[in-house]
Each structure stands twice: as C-alpha cells, then as structure tokens.
Design an enzyme around this catalytic site. Structure first.
Site, PDB file in Angstrom:
ATOM      1  CD  GLN A  77      -3.043  -0.852   0.434  1.00 38.18           C
ATOM      2  OE1 GLN A  77      -3.209   0.034  -0.112  1.00 38.18           O
ATOM      3  NE2 GLN A  77      -3.775  -2.081   0.318  1.00 38.18           N
TER       4      GLN A  77
ATOM      5  CE1 TYR B  21      -8.014 -10.645  -6.899  1.00 40.22           C
ATOM      6  CE2 TYR B  21      -9.507 -11.252  -5.167  1.00 40.22           C
ATOM      7  CZ  TYR B  21      -9.352 -10.992  -6.337  1.00 40.22           C
ATOM      8  OH  TYR B  21     -10.112 -11.674  -7.317  1.00 40.22           O
TER       9      TYR B  21
ATOM     10  CD  GLU C 114      -0.800 -10.939  -4.983  1.00 42.89           C
ATOM     11  OE1 GLU C 114      -1.490 -10.563  -4.322  1.00 42.89           O
ATOM     12  OE2 GLU C 114      -0.273 -11.044  -5.910  1.00 42.89           O
TER      13      GLU C 114
ATOM     14  CG  ASP D  80      -6.906  -5.020  -0.350  1.00 42.42           C
ATOM     15  OD1 ASP D  80      -7.623  -4.256  -1.214  1.00 42.42           O
ATOM     16  OD2 ASP D  80      -5.982  -4.925   0.055  1.00 42.42           O
TER      17      ASP D  80
ATOM     18  CB  CYS E  67      -8.484   0.517  -4.523  1.00 42.53           C
ATOM     19  SG  CYS E  67      -8.323  -0.677  -5.684  1.00 42.53           S
TER      20      CYS E  67
HETATM   21  N1  SAH Z   1      -4.033  -6.811   0.351  1.00 45.66           N
HETATM   22  C1  SAH Z   1      -2.625  -6.436   0.020  1.00 45.66           C
HETATM   23  C2  SAH Z   1      -2.561  -6.135  -1.538  1.00 45.66           C
HETATM   24  C3  SAH Z   1      -3.780  -5.645  -2.335  1.00 45.66           C
HETATM   25  S1  SAH Z   1      -3.727  -5.099  -3.881  1.00 45.66           S
HETATM   26  C4  SAH Z   1      -2.365  -5.337   0.527  1.00 45.66           C
HETATM   27  O1  SAH Z   1      -3.146  -4.671   1.242  1.00 45.66           O
HETATM   28  O2  SAH Z   1      -1.288  -4.839   0.412  1.00 45.66           O
HETATM   29  C5  SAH Z   1      -4.232  -6.107  -4.751  1.00 45.66           C
HETATM   30  C6  SAH Z   1      -3.403  -7.552  -4.968  1.00 45.66           C
HETATM   31  O3  SAH Z   1      -4.198  -8.381  -5.803  1.00 45.66           O
HETATM   32  C7  SAH Z   1      -2.004  -7.267  -5.673  1.00 45.66           C
HETATM   33  O4  SAH Z   1      -1.032  -7.857  -4.833  1.00 45.66           O
HETATM   34  C8  SAH Z   1      -2.249  -8.129  -7.034  1.00 45.66           C
HETATM   35  O5  SAH Z   1      -0.840  -8.742  -7.339  1.00 45.66           O
HETATM   36  C9  SAH Z   1      -3.224  -9.208  -6.565  1.00 45.66           C
HETATM   37  N2  SAH Z   1      -3.939  -9.918  -7.763  1.00 45.66           N
HETATM   38  C10 SAH Z   1      -4.299  -9.081  -8.742  1.00 45.66           C
HETATM   39  N3  SAH Z   1      -5.081  -9.893  -9.616  1.00 45.66           N
HETATM   40  C11 SAH Z   1      -5.062 -11.204  -8.982  1.00 45.66           C
HETATM   41  C12 SAH Z   1      -5.703 -12.380  -9.323  1.00 45.66           C
HETATM   42  N4  SAH Z   1      -6.475 -12.768 -10.218  1.00 45.66           N
HETATM   43  N5  SAH Z   1      -5.610 -13.484  -8.333  1.00 45.66           N
HETATM   44  C13 SAH Z   1      -5.104 -13.054  -6.953  1.00 45.66           C
HETATM   45  N6  SAH Z   1      -4.508 -12.036  -6.886  1.00 45.66           N
HETATM   46  C14 SAH Z   1      -4.629 -11.073  -7.643  1.00 45.66           C
END
Ligand code: SAH
Length: 458
Positions: A289, A318, A339, A387, A414
C-alpha cells in the site's frame, strides 16, 4: 440543436455556464441544453466562462477562460501544475470538501444501484494530506540535452520537468533527482519510444515509512548499464541511505512499467518496513500500500468490521505480501492467503517467519480459480477478506463464496464502482451489507477512494 440533443458546439466557441458536478477524473461538469461539457480546474458551484476544446458525440471538453464566481471550497495552491499532470487533480479543492466529495460519490453509487438503505460514513482523512506516498515510478527521457524526469501532460509525449511531486515522501523525490543526475553525468541513454533505442525508462523509488530503508530500481531496456561499476559507486556515494539498488529489465512495448527480471546492483534485493507492529519484507515487484499512514487505519477497520472471536478460519484474498492476513492472524485460528504474483507470495511466507507467525499459509494462484477449487473441496471459511485491484471481483469468485457460505465477508475496495457492482451480486448469493460502509482517504488530492464494507449471511 441536432437530433441526438447535441447543441451545435464548435471548437474555440466561448460560453458561460455553471459547474454542477465533478467527474471521477476531477473535471468540472457544465451542461448546455443537457449536453455535458467537461472543464479542467473548475469546481461545483462556480460560474465560469469557457472555450470549447473538443466536441465528441455525447460530450465535449473545454478550458476555463475566467471564473465569474469562486467556490468557497477552492484553495489556491502553488501546485496547480499537479492538475494538468493528473497527479493531484483535486489540489484546488479544500481538504474537508475532498473528503465530503468522496463520501458523496460512494453514496451516489449505492443509490444508483437501488441500495439506498446502505449507510456511508464520513470519509476518514489524514491530518497532513500531502507527501504521503512511500513509492513512485517516474518516467525518464532525454530532453533539451539532458536526462529529465517529470510527467507527461495529458495526451502528450513531452515530459514536463518536475522536482516536487507533492504527494511523495520528499526523500523519494530527492532520490529521483540525485539518481537522474548521476545517470546524466555518465551519459547513460534514455529509451526513445519512437526510435525504440536507448536504455533508461523509469526510476522507481520506494521508502519504508518507519524504517527509512530505501530501494531504487532503474528500469531499463537492457540487462547492463554502461560503466556500471562507476555508476553504481557514484549512486552509492550520493545516496548513502540507499538499502537496495536494482536494475529492472523491461524491454516490452507495453504500459506495464516494471519487468520481472531484476538484478541487484548494490545492497539487498528487498527493503523492510514496519506496519501495525509487524515487520514486512517488500520486493521490487510486490504490491505494498502506498499510503502507510492510512493503511494502518484501513487494516484496523477491516479487522474491526469482522469482529473476530479467535476461532475462525479466515481467507485473505488478493493478499500481496500478506499484510492483512498476518495482521489479523493473532485474532483468528488460521489464515489462508491467495495472491497471483509469485514473488509477493514468497515475501508473504518470509514475513510469516520474520514475525513468528505459524497459523498462516499463502498460496500463489489466481484468486477466482482458487476460490472455485476451495468451494469444490468443501472448504468452509468463517470469514473472507478480499482486497482486489480496481477491476473488482469476478462472478466465479462470488459464486464460490455463495457455495462456501462464510458468515462474514469483508470487502476492502479501491474502486467504489466495482464494489457496488459486486455487492449487488453478493446479495444474490444471500449476503447483505451489515454495517455502514467506511470510506478512507488512502489517496488525498486524487479522485481515488478506498472503502471497507462488511457483508453477512442473511
Ligand atoms: N491486500 C494487499 C494487496 C492488495 S492489492 C495489501 O493490502 O497490501 C491487490 C493485490 O491483488 C495485488 O497484490 C495483486 O498482485 C493481486 N492480484 C491481482 N489479480 C489477482 C488475481 N487474479 N488473483 C490473485 N491476486 C491478484
């Protein structure tokens, strides 16, 4: 007026009108015979004279000639160039009005979806809503005889030089300037989009808010820099605080800024930061973030919404480098994270160990595919945290949630537009919004708004 209700507007035509709304891009909206005209740097409540710059079928663009009345929410900022750059499109709107605007935007989206009963709380903001970002990726170009860093004006390929990005940690902006000047001194070439020649594309800098550890990644079309040893020594000397210097190889002609091929030029391949008492390792390609101050609030709100009892099986979907799951791990029985970026999952696993957390597990997979597998395997989580990126959830994932039937579903979003779209689908799976939605201002001065929402089974 023409058949499709379009007034006869032409380029350079001058008109007067009232600004009645603000778009998601931060453009003021004026209507002439119901036809919307988008005007940069104009605020709701202002009367303006403006000149048409472009006419399309269902809307037009214009620029302000004169403000005839001024909104009480307008602030005169020295950073007005941040509007043209798109970096801080709300810089001229007073901060309390930014927060109110974001709440209203979320409210309207629920209203349009017929979900008026969903309550939206006031947006939680920052005490100092500038220079908050812990990461930047800046384009670098050879212009007027030297390497330049800055921003592209909307629709242009010319880089406008800029030293203070207004939203970045000032140490990050300083590092960008210093690294650029060293590279310039050594005559390292910049990539040219037209000739497709040259080396340097972007500089990425990320700095731990608590630890002060700093990473600089030089994004280039080649795997080696000319006079590499001397360049590295010079960067090291001028940026003694640097923890990690990386050469990121990205030869592709896409909008994706960083490649996946990294070589450590100096120091560590990762940096560390501390968030909510936990130590996090962050690699070059891992999502983390960008606003560490509000992120702490965001995660606390997410945990608070879930009201955890200690005996739950929780999913962190995610999960990035595992931040949400590891934060709530002490409040549940077990966490399983998913992820898609494999190096981020590797970071999550290391972060478990570094924080002596044993009740978590992280899987590198596409979240929708993994949810379908879990549902088929009869996995029954008690609480699911998601997320996702801006595009939101997929119908497959939502259907799998309907099958797994977690009691609680916490959505960290977001993008309120996809949040509302997904809430409608989750309702069809037997879930309802159980508490007021909490908007949080993760990205002050921009149009973006983060929300946390809880759904429970009806
Ligand atoms: N929860 C974490 C990341 C949020 S951002 C935090 O708060 O830091 C969203 C995340 O989703 C990113 O790390 C991105 O790589 C991941 N992402 C995107 N598409 C995805 C998918 N199809 N399956 C799993 N993760 C995914």
């Amino acid at each position: 007026m023409s058949k499709n209700n379009r007034p006869n507007l032409v380029k350079n035509q001058e008109l007067v009108g009232d600004v009645i709304d603000l778009t998601y891009e931060g453009l003021g909206v004026v209507k002439i015979d119901d036809f919307p005209i988008f005007v940069s740097d104009s605020l709701p409540g202002e009367k303006i004279s403006f000149a048409i710059t472009r006419v399309l079928n269902s809307y037009a663009f214009a620029r302000v000639l004169k403000r005839l009345t001024t909104s009480p929410d307008r602030v005169i900022s020295e950073h007005a160039d941040m509007i043209a750059s798109g970096i801080a499109p709300l810089v001229n709107l007073a901060y309390p009005a930014q927060l109110a605007f974001k709440r209203e935007q979320v409210r309207q989206l629920f209203h349009k979806a017929g979900l008026d009963q969903v309550e939206v709380l006031p947006t939680i903001g920052m005490a100092n809503p500038t220079h908050y970002r812990n990461k930047t990726v800046v384009p670098i170009k050879f212009q007027q005889g030297r390497l330049t860093t800055g921003f592209y004006r909307r629709g242009s390929h010319k880089l406008v030089p800029i030293n203070d990005y207004y939203l970045n940690d000032p140490k990050i902006d300083a590092a960008v300037g210093i690294a650029r000047d060293v590279l310039n001194r050594f005559g390292v070439s910049a990539y040219d989009e037209i000739t497709r020649e040259g080396l340097l594309r972007y500089l990425m800098v990320r700095r731990g808010y608590v630890t002060g550890q700093m990473m600089l990644a030089i994004v280039a079309t080649g795997k080696k820099l000319p006079q590499e040893k001397a360049v590295v020594a010079a960067i090291k000397k001028t940026l003694p605080d640097l923890t990690s210097l990386i050469l990121n190889y990205n030869p592709k002609q896409t909008n994706v800024q960083l490649g996946l091929d990294n070589r450590v030029l100096y120091g560590s391949p990762v940096i560390h930061d501390t968030l909510l008492g936990l130590d996090f390792e962050i690699g070059v390609n891992s999502f983390y973030q960008v606003n560490p101050q509000t992120t702490a609030v965001l995660y606390q709100k997410a945990a608070e919404m879930a009201d955890l009892a200690g005996d739950e099986l929780a999913i962190d979907a995610y999960s990035g480098i595992g931040t949400i799951g590891l934060y709530i791990s002490s409040q549940v029985k077990k966490v399983i994270g998913v992820e898609v970026v494999a190096p981020a999952v590797a970071d999550a696993k290391k972060n478990m160990q570094a924080n002596h957390i044993q009740n978590a597990e992280y899987i590198a997979a596409d979240a929708p595919e993994q949810f379908v597998k879990w549902a088929q395997a009869g996995i029954r989580p008690d609480v699911v945290f998601v997320d996702p990126p801006r595009k939101g959830l997929s119908p497959e994932l939502i259907e799998a949630v309907g099958q797994m039937q977690p009691k609680k579903f916490v959505y960290v979003s977001c993008n309120p537009a996809t949040l509302v779209r997904d809430v409608v689908l989750l309702r069809q799976q037997g879930y309802q919004v159980a508490k007021p939605v909490q908007p949080i201002d993760q990205f002050p001065q921009t149009m973006h708004v983060e929300c946390v929402l809880l759904m429970t089974r009806v």
